[in-house]
Write a protein that holds these residues in place. Structure first.
Motif, mmCIF file in Angstrom:
data_model
loop_
_atom_site.group_PDB
_atom_site.id
_atom_site.type_symbol
_atom_site.label_atom_id
_atom_site.label_comp_id
_atom_site.label_asym_id
_atom_site.label_seq_id
_atom_site.Cartn_x
_atom_site.Cartn_y
_atom_site.Cartn_z
ATOM 1 N N ILE A 101 0.776 -1.255 0.138
ATOM 2 C CA ILE A 101 0.096 -0.140 0.036
ATOM 3 C C ILE A 101 0.837 1.291 -0.073
ATOM 4 C CG2 ILE A 101 -1.797 1.372 1.333
ATOM 5 C CD1 ILE A 101 -2.701 -1.595 2.241
ATOM 6 N N ARG A 102 0.632 2.089 -0.941
ATOM 7 C CA ARG A 102 1.172 3.583 -0.923
ATOM 8 C C ARG A 102 -0.178 4.505 -0.574
ATOM 9 N NH1 ARG A 102 4.573 0.835 -0.311
ATOM 10 N NH2 ARG A 102 6.559 0.682 -1.013
ATOM 11 N N ASN A 103 0.113 5.281 0.473
ATOM 12 C CA ASN A 103 -0.910 6.347 0.846
ATOM 13 C C ASN A 103 -0.433 7.641 0.016
ATOM 14 O OD1 ASN A 103 -2.722 8.424 2.053
ATOM 15 N ND2 ASN A 103 -3.415 6.799 3.513
ATOM 16 N N LEU A 104 -1.703 8.006 -0.578
ATOM 17 C CA LEU A 104 -1.327 9.393 -1.489
ATOM 18 C C LEU A 104 -2.240 10.349 -0.975
ATOM 19 C CD1 LEU A 104 -0.920 7.929 -5.074
ATOM 20 C CD2 LEU A 104 0.978 8.226 -3.184
ATOM 21 N N GLY A 105 -3.099 10.089 0.173
ATOM 22 C CA GLY A 105 -4.065 11.180 0.603
ATOM 23 C C GLY A 105 -3.427 12.281 0.782
ATOM 24 N N TRP A 106 -4.106 13.350 0.726
ATOM 25 C CA TRP A 106 -3.687 14.902 1.007
ATOM 26 C C TRP A 106 -4.621 15.539 1.851
ATOM 27 C CZ3 TRP A 106 1.043 16.276 -1.575
ATOM 28 C CH2 TRP A 106 1.537 17.598 -1.409
ATOM 29 N N GLY A 107 -4.445 16.150 3.028
ATOM 30 C CA GLY A 107 -5.365 16.909 3.681
ATOM 31 C C GLY A 107 -5.960 17.927 3.096
ATOM 32 N N GLY A 108 -7.325 17.960 2.887
ATOM 33 C CA GLY A 108 -8.222 18.916 2.370
ATOM 34 C C GLY A 108 -8.304 18.523 0.786
ATOM 35 N N ASP A 109 -8.022 17.649 0.331
ATOM 36 C CA ASP A 109 -8.292 17.188 -0.993
ATOM 37 C C ASP A 109 -9.676 17.044 -1.369
ATOM 38 O OD1 ASP A 109 -5.764 17.508 -2.116
ATOM 39 O OD2 ASP A 109 -5.591 15.246 -2.763
ATOM 40 N N MET A 110 -10.099 17.440 -2.636
ATOM 41 C CA MET A 110 -11.509 17.169 -3.088
ATOM 42 C C MET A 110 -11.383 16.823 -4.824
ATOM 43 S SD MET A 110 -14.023 20.222 -1.471
ATOM 44 C CE MET A 110 -12.882 21.513 -2.088
ATOM 45 N N LEU A 111 -12.133 16.338 -5.084
ATOM 46 C CA LEU A 111 -12.256 15.940 -6.456
ATOM 47 C C LEU A 111 -11.617 16.923 -7.732
ATOM 48 C CD1 LEU A 111 -15.532 13.830 -6.638
ATOM 49 C CD2 LEU A 111 -12.963 12.654 -6.921
ATOM 50 N N ALA A 112 -12.195 18.141 -7.459
ATOM 51 C CA ALA A 112 -11.787 19.181 -8.332
ATOM 52 C C ALA A 112 -10.748 20.010 -7.897
ATOM 53 C CB ALA A 112 -13.077 19.828 -8.675
ATOM 54 N N ALA A 113 -10.345 19.723 -6.644
ATOM 55 C CA ALA A 113 -9.300 20.626 -6.053
ATOM 56 C C ALA A 113 -8.265 19.944 -5.015
ATOM 57 C CB ALA A 113 -9.845 21.703 -4.840
ATOM 58 N N ARG A 114 -7.153 19.519 -6.109
ATOM 59 C CA ARG A 114 -6.156 18.889 -5.492
ATOM 60 C C ARG A 114 -4.739 19.461 -5.883
ATOM 61 N NH1 ARG A 114 -6.969 12.866 -7.716
ATOM 62 N NH2 ARG A 114 -5.648 12.345 -5.849
ATOM 63 N N ASP A 115 -4.663 20.573 -5.483
ATOM 64 C CA ASP A 115 -3.361 21.270 -5.496
ATOM 65 C C ASP A 115 -1.998 20.742 -5.077
ATOM 66 O OD1 ASP A 115 -5.128 23.153 -6.811
ATOM 67 O OD2 ASP A 115 -5.250 24.562 -5.008
ATOM 68 N N ARG A 116 -1.212 20.750 -5.669
ATOM 69 C CA ARG A 116 0.126 20.104 -5.285
ATOM 70 C C ARG A 116 1.222 21.153 -5.656
ATOM 71 N NH1 ARG A 116 -3.179 17.587 -3.857
ATOM 72 N NH2 ARG A 116 -3.246 15.033 -3.782
ATOM 73 N N PRO A 117 2.329 21.272 -4.552
ATOM 74 C CA PRO A 117 3.603 22.156 -4.935
ATOM 75 C C PRO A 117 4.147 22.190 -6.104
ATOM 76 C CG PRO A 117 3.671 20.855 -2.787
ATOM 77 C CD PRO A 117 2.722 20.263 -3.782
ATOM 78 N N THR A 118 4.716 23.157 -6.778
ATOM 79 C CA THR A 118 5.601 23.296 -7.827
ATOM 80 C C THR A 118 6.616 22.131 -8.145
ATOM 81 O OG1 THR A 118 5.597 25.755 -7.704
ATOM 82 C CG2 THR A 118 7.099 24.885 -9.281
ATOM 83 N N ASN A 119 6.427 21.471 -9.112
ATOM 84 C CA ASN A 119 7.393 20.511 -9.766
ATOM 85 C C ASN A 119 7.016 19.109 -9.014
ATOM 86 O OD1 ASN A 119 8.844 22.166 -11.313
ATOM 87 N ND2 ASN A 119 10.428 22.450 -9.722
ATOM 88 N N PHE A 120 5.802 19.187 -8.276
ATOM 89 C CA PHE A 120 5.387 17.652 -7.601
ATOM 90 C C PHE A 120 5.176 16.721 -8.672
ATOM 91 C CE2 PHE A 120 3.112 14.997 -4.940
ATOM 92 C CZ PHE A 120 3.722 15.082 -3.896
ATOM 93 N N PRO A 121 5.686 15.435 -8.149
ATOM 94 C CA PRO A 121 5.318 14.384 -9.388
ATOM 95 C C PRO A 121 4.042 14.168 -9.480
ATOM 96 C CG PRO A 121 6.084 13.635 -7.172
ATOM 97 C CD PRO A 121 6.460 14.959 -7.064
ATOM 98 N N SER A 122 3.648 14.117 -10.625
ATOM 99 C CA SER A 122 2.333 13.724 -11.143
ATOM 100 C C SER A 122 1.614 12.028 -10.294
ATOM 101 C CB SER A 122 2.035 13.414 -12.633
ATOM 102 O OG SER A 122 2.649 12.522 -12.993
ATOM 103 N N GLU A 123 0.303 12.324 -10.137
ATOM 104 C CA GLU A 123 -0.032 11.187 -9.505
ATOM 105 C C GLU A 123 0.161 10.188 -10.341
ATOM 106 O OE1 GLU A 123 -3.606 11.404 -6.633
ATOM 107 O OE2 GLU A 123 -4.585 10.431 -8.500
#
Length: 451
Positions: A101-123
């Motif tokens: 298992i790899r947990n890619l959860g992110w606090g506050g994520d929503m389906l249409a709002a999944r912001d990530r930092p600059t240069n963050f690897p794509s899901e």
């Protein structure tokens, strides 16, 4: 103090609990063989039916999770916090052997709002690197604050999410499988949750919408809303959340039972039941589920036997408070009938496990402080450590080393190689936990210490 809003269900489950408890205590006086399968396990089935039947069934003919699956968890704070408690993952590792298992959860994520930092690897790249077979997606809590008027958009966003993975083969061999998970309910915490009833109306609507979208797409759906709502409304037991919607440690322990049940096949249900040991000191016979009892010897003030573990122990609840009936039955328990009056101490492999009166032992005493349970807790800690190493490799804790002023500093330049090393550590930890908790044969001894 909790208040119950459960009405008829609340009365029903308590009546079932009380009635079954009597069946457990009387089981050996009827027939030891029938006790094992027909009496002890019947109550586990009753509890599972009462809880899980309230939730919409997993919409799939097969188990959503199979042994050997490589799983990615995505979603909101609920998903993110699964990785630091480890109860769900520990249960899956015990009963769907070889999962990763790899947990890619992110606090506050929503389906249409999944912001990530600059240069963050794509899901997608992360899913491919893990060779993902199954994605468990946890959304709906954040979206529910949009109210019923935003249900249409939520359904569209969930349909788009499912479509975005359609036909993708992250493992290089087969199309990825999806599991959609509902949000949990909102708990009544008095003044902290003044709009609790209205929140649950919205959360129910979003749960039903997610179920509808999943059914249309023929994707398995896990309903945690109903399970959590009824556990939250039990008048007995600790709170499950810190603020109404974010689970605490006890909440993750409690919810993970039903969560694992809905992720694993129904024909595997017996392997997920707790230990049930019952001994009749007068008849000098015993029966065990999860532990095989052998070399049983019974004297006036002592019961001793050899216990061979056939199932992994249940992780003990992270609380000393009394538990609601459905959760109390999730604990591994020893029943000893017809002991002489007095207080008795249970030792397993020389370690103290529990001390209780003869009457307490007759009713059943939790035994989840045994050496096996200590080892199970260490296993959960190993799961959490693996998740921590992966988090270090995937989610940098200080973005200034990536795109900020420290990117050219020695620590910034060292970050890429450190990320690789953390990922290697996560993979090593992953391999170490694949076999689950080791099952052993131990020496059990119940001795009277007071007349």
């Amino acid at each position: 103090m909790k208040t119950s809003r459960r009405g008829k269900f609340n009365v029903l489950i308590r009546n079932q609990s009380s009635g079954k408890r009597n069946l457990i205590h009387q089981g050996l006086s009827n027939d030891a063989n029938d006790f094992h399968r027909k009496e002890t396990m019947k109550y586990a089935s009753i509890v599972a039916i009462l809880i899980c039947s309230l939730a919409v069934s997993v919409a799939a003919a097969e188990s959503p999770i199979k042994s050997g699956d490589r799983i990615a968890i995505v979603g909101n704070t609920f998903a993110d916090q699964l990785r630091i408690h480890g109860y769900l993952e520990s249960a899956l590792l015990q009963h769907a052997h070889g999962v990763s298992i790899r947990n890619l959860g992110w606090g506050g994520d929503m389906l249409a709002a999944r912001d990530r930092p600059t240069n963050f690897p794509s899901e997608e790249s992360t899913l491919g690197a893990h060779r993902t077979d199954v994605i468990i997606a946890c959304f709906g809590m954040g979206e529910s604050f949009g109210g019923k008027e935003s249900l249409g958009k939520f359904e569209q966003d969930l349909e788009a999410f499912i479509s975005s993975h359609a036909g993708k083969s992250y493992n290089g061999e087969s199309e990825v499988r999806l599991v959609i998970v509902s949000p949990i309910a909102c708990e009544d915490l008095g003044g902290l949750t003044p709009n609790r009833d209205a929140r649950n109306e919205d959360l129910l609507a979003y749960t039903q919408a997610a179920n509808k979208v999943a059914a249309n797409a023929k994707v398995p759906f896990v309903n945690l809303f109903e399970t959590s709502r009824y556990l939250m409304d039990e008048p007995v037991g600790p709170n499950l959340t810190t603020n109404g919607i974010h689970l605490n440690g006890f909440g993750y322990w409690a919810i993970s039972h039903g969560f694992a049940d809905q992720l694993l096949a129904s024909d595997q249900s017996t392997s997920r039941e707790p230990w049930r040991l019952s001994i009749d000191a007068q008849a000098k016979r015993g029966q065990g589920y999860g532990i095989e009892i052998s070399k049983l010897t019974i004297h006036a003030s002592e019961v001793a036997f050899e216990g061979t573990e056939t199932l992994a122990p249940r992780l003990p609840p992270p609380t000393d408070q009394p538990l609601p009936p459905p959760l109390a039955f999730q604990r591994d328990t020893l029943v000893v009938q017809n002991l002489a009056t007095g207080t008795y101490k249970l030792m397993v492999d020389g370690e103290k496990v529990a001390t209780a009166t003869a009457d307490d032992w007759r009713h059943g005493v939790p035994i989840d402080s045994s050496p096996a349970h200590h080892e199970a807790e260490k296993f959960r800690e190993a799961v959490n450590d693996k998740n921590l190493q992966f988090t270090y490799s995937w989610k940098a804790l200080n973005q200034v080393h990536i795109v900020g002023e420290r990117r050219t500093s020695p620590s910034g330049r060292a970050l890429p190689s450190e990320v690789i090393q953390f990922n290697e550590l996560a993979n090593q930890r992953d391999e170490a936990i694949q076999s689950g908790v080791e099952l052993k044969t131990r020496q059990w001894r119940l001795t009277r210490i007071e007349n």
